[in-house]
Design an enzyme around this catalytic site. Structure first.
Site, PDB file in Angstrom:
ATOM      1  N   HIS A  42      44.681  21.725  28.346  1.00 46.56           N
ATOM      2  CA  HIS A  42      45.220  20.372  28.631  1.00 46.56           C
ATOM      3  C   HIS A  42      45.064  19.441  27.421  1.00 46.56           C
ATOM      4  O   HIS A  42      44.905  19.917  26.303  1.00 46.56           O
ATOM      5  CB  HIS A  42      44.585  19.791  29.904  1.00 46.56           C
ATOM      6  N   HIS A  99      38.882  26.193  30.125  1.00 47.65           N
ATOM      7  CA  HIS A  99      39.273  25.280  31.209  1.00 47.65           C
ATOM      8  C   HIS A  99      38.092  25.036  32.144  1.00 47.65           C
ATOM      9  O   HIS A  99      37.086  25.732  32.083  1.00 47.65           O
ATOM     10  CB  HIS A  99      40.412  25.902  32.038  1.00 47.65           C
ATOM     11  N   GLU A 149      39.086  17.000  33.028  1.00 49.56           N
ATOM     12  CA  GLU A 149      38.998  18.381  32.532  1.00 49.56           C
ATOM     13  C   GLU A 149      39.293  18.469  31.032  1.00 49.56           C
ATOM     14  O   GLU A 149      38.615  19.178  30.291  1.00 49.56           O
ATOM     15  CB  GLU A 149      39.971  19.302  33.308  1.00 49.56           C
ATOM     16  N   GLU A 170      37.520  29.858  33.136  1.00 47.32           N
ATOM     17  CA  GLU A 170      37.299  28.709  34.025  1.00 47.32           C
ATOM     18  C   GLU A 170      35.784  28.555  34.128  1.00 47.32           C
ATOM     19  O   GLU A 170      35.123  29.310  34.829  1.00 47.32           O
ATOM     20  CB  GLU A 170      37.915  28.966  35.410  1.00 47.32           C
TER      21      GLU A 170
HETATM   22 ZN   LIG Z   1      42.855  23.741  33.351  1.00 46.27          ZN
END
Ligand SMILES: [Zn+2]
Length: 467
Positions: free
Chosen positions: A33, A101, A48, A181
């Site tokens: 992102h 992430h 995030e 993640e």
């Molecule tokens: Zn993400």
């Protein structure tokens, strides 16, 4: 399989003494992102994109300190499309790609770490992978697993496992790629971790550890080969090492290569080390010299695959095991005619002289020991033919001689190959290996005993035996 266990333990000890000197990697780190795309929003207000960038910086710093080269897709709060991230990465000629992430779920109780990779066994026709990525699955998966292990070990987050998923950055590149993640921003405990500086550092260390343990691809010629999983596993365990970025899986295995692999598994040259004055006196160095010779570092000499008489002679040589032994004895009684090995300080190792085996052959010592132990016998014309192909029947018989662990009687039930009748000199070995699922036929009903063993077939056989 007792011997097998011992072998594995022994190899493990060896690798502790001689850890793989970590190769310097070139890593692309992609902070997920950024800019107009904040990613998930934490229950504590954390964005995030910010935590991704910070953990990416931390991973970079750790890897750079350890001597690796790191490139970031973004170094500030800017928006970059997924396409541009992959395009940029493809230009870097890097070893691996990791996108970092943080996760979110509508169920706030869900927490933990997971790593996403692209799995070519579950293709999604709406999201096709790049051609490269569809054959990189074994590498991406290996990378994903080691990063996940590193992360949950270091950060002590809940292990949610690997997830195969066709996400853009994991399926469109040209190098092993994963998406990490780290934890769930939607979960209170995980969000607390993600906002905590020292917890982020732990996550970064874990990710870096996992990335660092990745062995860069060397066998580009085996990527889409059916045996690639075994080849990678053996490579990861230092049983085979690439040469000129290739493994040559379909090439016929040579007799020397086969014995070298057997020595790496059964270590039949190891007890001769201290006797050999050519080696240094330091015990550790001796061991180090005994470390696996890469199966492909064996010089570039091209193998002669055109020698048809090899098969004839091998039948001759191995009509039955009694003849073999007689032949060996005969040879030994004549072997002191020459002192060829004196000049090489090899006199302490009893050996036979073969016309075609010179002391500077890369596998000289291994072949010597194999002969001394009666694993191979040589041909009636006093050759050992180290660089010639070895047949599947010969592999079966020699493997069993070296393993020396199992006997088997061929019965009607076990007899199933139409080209391996019970009275053949290799029948017992062939059916034993079949029974143990170590070496299968080329079809349900044929074994192909006289066919050359390929390097891929050996990789699979050794993989099944050890792991
Ligand atoms: Zn993400």
């Amino acid at each position: 399989m007792e011997k097998c266990k011992h072998t594995v333990i022994f190899l493990m000890i060896l690798f502790v003494i001689f850890p793989n000197y970590a190769q310097a990697l070139k890593v692309v780190i992609d902070a997920g992102h950024g800019g107009k795309d904040p990613g998930a929003l934490g229950v504590n207000g954390l964005k995030e994109k910010d935590v991704n960038l910070d953990i990416s910086f931390k991973v970079r710093n750790i890897l750079e300190e350890r001597g690796h080269e790191v490139i970031l897709t973004r170094e500030n709060d800017t928006y970059i499309s997924l396409q541009d991230r992959v395009k940029f990465t493809n230009q870097q000629n890097a070893d691996l790609f990791v996108s970092i992430h943080a996760n979110a779920h509508h169920d706030p109780s869900i927490k933990g770490s997971l790593v996403i990779y692209y799995n070519n066994q579950y293709p999604d026709k709406d999201y096709p992978a790049s051609k490269a990525m569809s054959v990189l699955t074994p590498y991406s998966k290996t990378l994903a697993q080691s990063v996940l292990n590193g992360l949950v070990t270091e950060a002590e987050t809940k292990n949610l496992g690997l997830m195969s998923k066709a996400v853009y950055v994991a399926r469109m590149g040209s190098i092993p790629s994963i998406l990490v993640e780290t934890a769930f921003l939607s979960n209170e405990q995980d969000a607390e971790r993600l906002v905590d500086e020292s917890e982020r550092q732990k996550m970064a260390i874990g990710i870096a550890n996992g990335l660092e343990s990745f062995e860069p691809i060397t066998f580009w010629d085996a990527l889409d080969h059916w045996a690639i999983t075994s080849i990678i596993r053996l490579q990861d365990n230092d049983l085979i090492i690439g040469y000129n970025n290739s493994y040559e899986p379909n090439r016929s295995l040579t007799r020397a290569e086969f014995l070298a692999m057997m020595d790496r598994i059964f270590y039949f040259t190891s007890d001769k080390v201290s006797e050999n004055e050519q080696e240094t006196n330091e015990p550790l160095d001796n061991l180090s010299d005994e470390q696996p010779t890469p199966i492909s570092e064996e010089e570039t000499e091209s193998t002669q695959e055109n020698n048809v008489s090899d098969r004839e002679n091998s039948n001759h040589e191995q009509n039955n095991s009694n003849t073999d032994l007689n032949e060996t004895n005969e040879k030994e009684s004549t072997s002191d005619n020459t002192n060829e090995f004196d000049s090489n300080k090899q006199t302490k190792v009893e050996t036979k002289d073969f016309k075609d085996l010179s002391a500077d052959h890369w596998a000289f010592k291994i072949i010597q020991e194999a002969v001394n132990n009666g694993y191979i016998l040589g041909y009636p014309d006093e050759t050992i033919r180290p660089n010639e192909p070895i047949s599947r029947a010969e592999v079966s018989v020699i493997f069993n001689r070296i393993w020396n662990e199992n006997e088997m009687t061929v019965t009607e039930e076990t007899f199933l190959y139409e080209d391996v009748s019970e009275e053949k000199w290799y029948a017992e070995s062939v059916y034993l290996l079949k029974e143990l699922s170590l070496l299968n036929g080329i079809t349900e009903t044929t074994f192909g005993p006289e066919r050359n063993m390929t390097r891929a077939e050996l990789a699979v056989m050794v993989d099944r035996f050890l792991y």
